[in-house]
Design a protein around this motif. Structure first.
Motif, PDB file in Angstrom:
ATOM      1  N   ALA A 175      -8.207  -1.207  -5.767  1.00 34.19           N
ATOM      2  CA  ALA A 175      -7.012  -0.492  -5.346  1.00 34.19           C
ATOM      3  C   ALA A 175      -5.774  -1.363  -5.427  1.00 34.19           C
ATOM      4  O   ALA A 175      -4.696  -0.900  -5.802  1.00 34.19           O
ATOM      5  CB  ALA A 175      -7.193   0.017  -3.907  1.00 34.19           C
ATOM      6  N   ALA A 184      -4.396  -1.478  -8.878  1.00 35.34           N
ATOM      7  CA  ALA A 184      -3.713  -0.236  -9.214  1.00 35.34           C
ATOM      8  C   ALA A 184      -2.294  -0.251  -8.674  1.00 35.34           C
ATOM      9  O   ALA A 184      -1.341   0.134  -9.336  1.00 35.34           O
ATOM     10  CB  ALA A 184      -4.478   0.969  -8.632  1.00 35.34           C
ATOM     11  N   ARG A 185      -2.117  -0.753  -7.432  1.00 34.94           N
ATOM     12  CA  ARG A 185      -0.781  -0.819  -6.860  1.00 34.94           C
ATOM     13  C   ARG A 185       0.103  -1.776  -7.638  1.00 34.94           C
ATOM     14  O   ARG A 185       1.288  -1.548  -7.819  1.00 34.94           O
ATOM     15  CB  ARG A 185      -0.846  -1.277  -5.396  1.00 34.94           C
ATOM     16  N   ILE A 237       1.565  -0.093 -10.566  1.00 28.34           N
ATOM     17  CA  ILE A 237       2.685   0.773 -10.208  1.00 28.34           C
ATOM     18  C   ILE A 237       3.920  -0.062  -9.909  1.00 28.34           C
ATOM     19  O   ILE A 237       5.042   0.299 -10.257  1.00 28.34           O
ATOM     20  CB  ILE A 237       2.317   1.641  -8.987  1.00 28.34           C
ATOM     21  N   HIS A 282      -6.130   4.119  -0.528  1.00 29.15           N
ATOM     22  CA  HIS A 282      -6.652   2.856  -1.053  1.00 29.15           C
ATOM     23  C   HIS A 282      -7.310   2.019   0.041  1.00 29.15           C
ATOM     24  O   HIS A 282      -8.368   1.425  -0.166  1.00 29.15           O
ATOM     25  CB  HIS A 282      -5.521   2.067  -1.707  1.00 29.15           C
ATOM     26  N   ASP A 312      -3.242   6.376  -6.768  1.00 26.04           N
ATOM     27  CA  ASP A 312      -2.425   6.011  -7.931  1.00 26.04           C
ATOM     28  C   ASP A 312      -1.479   7.149  -8.312  1.00 26.04           C
ATOM     29  O   ASP A 312      -0.308   6.928  -8.659  1.00 26.04           O
ATOM     30  CB  ASP A 312      -3.320   5.686  -9.128  1.00 26.04           C
TER      31      ASP A 312
END
Length: 424
Positions: free
Chosen positions: A2, A5-6, A9, A182, A212
């Motif tokens: 997780a 993924a952040r 972004i 997350h 996400d």
């Protein structure tokens, strides 16, 4: 998984910021906002550090150190006609409902499973207090827009900019919910807000993808604000969220016992979202660097108070009250303020902290020592210190011109006390 993924972004936000300097966004769910981007960078730099004029808190002694507070600006007196309200959120309830409905509509997409997962905590009954969104709306109403910053008195343009201010509330709420999705994967949580967590109901992969997706939607809303400073602030907030998770998972043994590390992690995981969102509201409104910094300090201190109370409730509230398991922090291997304070009185706690309460009986023994110590009392004092620092930041802000604005300013102060008395 997780946290990576952040970070992706976060990098996308930075790219969006660079793109904003070349090409404005084309549309907005908040209305047709084609106004050219205001030059908000003229309001000052991006200093997100603590305001040195505010008093420090000495965690080792549980009291405020006013040695650095000699230059504290004189507080602005509250207008005598403004009284506290039992429900400060009621002042922005209509806007909050509109934003919540728009967020729910906006995250629907052509993939049903993704829609179901993403909207899981935006449905009626499980939306929660939406405190972050409500705080940003109250702050937007308190500050309003500074027309001089945009070189216009056109009421339509000012109204558009005010809607953008309120758009920060939706961004903050979407990022918060994404972080919950997350976090539940990382913590293997089975419940959230009194119901099954998304990862428990739909699986880890869907929970991560839903988080996400919410971050991506938040990035679109962020671009619509047409503010490079807001992009920078939100990107920094996302970066802090990632660092907080990694810091929590990989902290060296000696730092597990360090109170400064605990507070830094608390800021990254909770305070940063409040702080950077609040400063974005002020920046989008074209306010001075001083006002932007006061907004940041309010968010930072309120977020820290919220997190400290959250850590306290892990010991004092039941699972039913919390909507998640009690003693969850200990069971997850985390030493929070009550434990760190207790360890000063019961040194036997320190090896339990270092091994993250993994051995049989560790959780029960740690809990016993916390309640036998002054850990609970000192944690309450710590939360009260942060709450007062938040209230002080609001008192130093300019007094709003309208009665509604003054009521919202008082509501922001009232919220600092609600945070201390919340039960879940």
């Amino acid at each position: 998984m997780a946290q990576y993924a952040r970070r992706g972004i976060f990098q996308a936000c930075l790219r969006a910021g660079r793109e904003l300097t070349r090409q404005p966004p084309r549309g907005s769910i908040w209305g047709n906002v084609g106004v050219q981007s205001a030059q908000l960078n003229a309001q000052g730099g991006y200093n997100t550090h603590r305001n040195p004029s505010l008093p420090l808190y000495d965690a080792t002694r549980g009291r405020t150190n006013f040695a650095s507070a000699s230059s504290l600006p004189e507080a602005v007196e509250d207008p005598p006609s403004v009284k506290s309200t039992s429900d400060p959120f009621a002042l922005v309830q209509d806007d909050l409902n509109v934003i919540s409905d728009r967020m729910l509509e906006n995250i629907k997409n052509e993939v049903p499973m993704l829609s179901n997962a993403a909207e899981y905590f935006f449905r009626l009954g499980v939306r929660g207090k939406r405190m972050r969104a409500a705080v940003m709306l109250l702050l937007a109403e308190t500050l309003g827009v500074a027309p001089a910053a945009f070189g216009t008195t056109d009421t339509n343009r000012i109204a558009v900019q005010h809607e953008r201010q309120k758009g920060v509330a939706a961004i903050a709420e979407m990022i918060h919910v994404a972080s919950l999705l997350h976090d539940d994967v990382l913590d293997n949580s089975l419940t959230r807000r009194g119901i099954g967590s998304v990862n428990a109901v739909m699986g880890n992969k869907m929970a991560i993808l839903a988080g996400d997706f919410l971050l991506a939607r938040a990035s679109v809303r962020l671009a619509e604000l047409e503010s490079t400073e807001a992009v920078w602030l939100v990107a920094t907030m996302l970066d802090n969220l990632v660092k907080g998770e990694v810091m929590q998972a990989t902290m060296a043994d000696e730092r597990l016992l360090d109170f400064d590390s605990y507070e830094q992690k608390s800021f990254y995981k909770t305070g940063s979202l409040f702080a950077h969102s609040a400063k974005a509201v002020a920046a989008v409104g074209g306010h001075s660097e001083k006002t932007c910094q006061l907004a940041y300090e309010y968010g930072r201190s309120l977020g820290l108070a919220f997190q400290v109370v959250d850590d306290l409730l892990d010991f004092t509230a039941t699972s039913g009250m919390l909507g998640k398991p009690a003693h969850n922090d200990l069971k997850s291997g985390l030493a929070t303020a009550p434990v760190l304070y207790a360890a000063e009185e019961f040194p036997g706690l320190k090896p339990l902290i270092v091994r993250r309460f993994k051995e049989p009986g560790d959780v029960e023994l740690a809990s016993t020592w916390v309640f036998q110590s002054k850990g609970i009392e000192r944690t309450q004092e710590l939360a009260a210190h942060h709450a007062e620092a938040a209230a002080q930041a609001i008192r130093e802000m300019p007094v709003p011109a309208t009665p509604h604005g003054r009521m919202c300013q008082q509501a922001l102060i009232d919220i600092t006390q609600l945070v201390l008395t919340r039960k879940k």
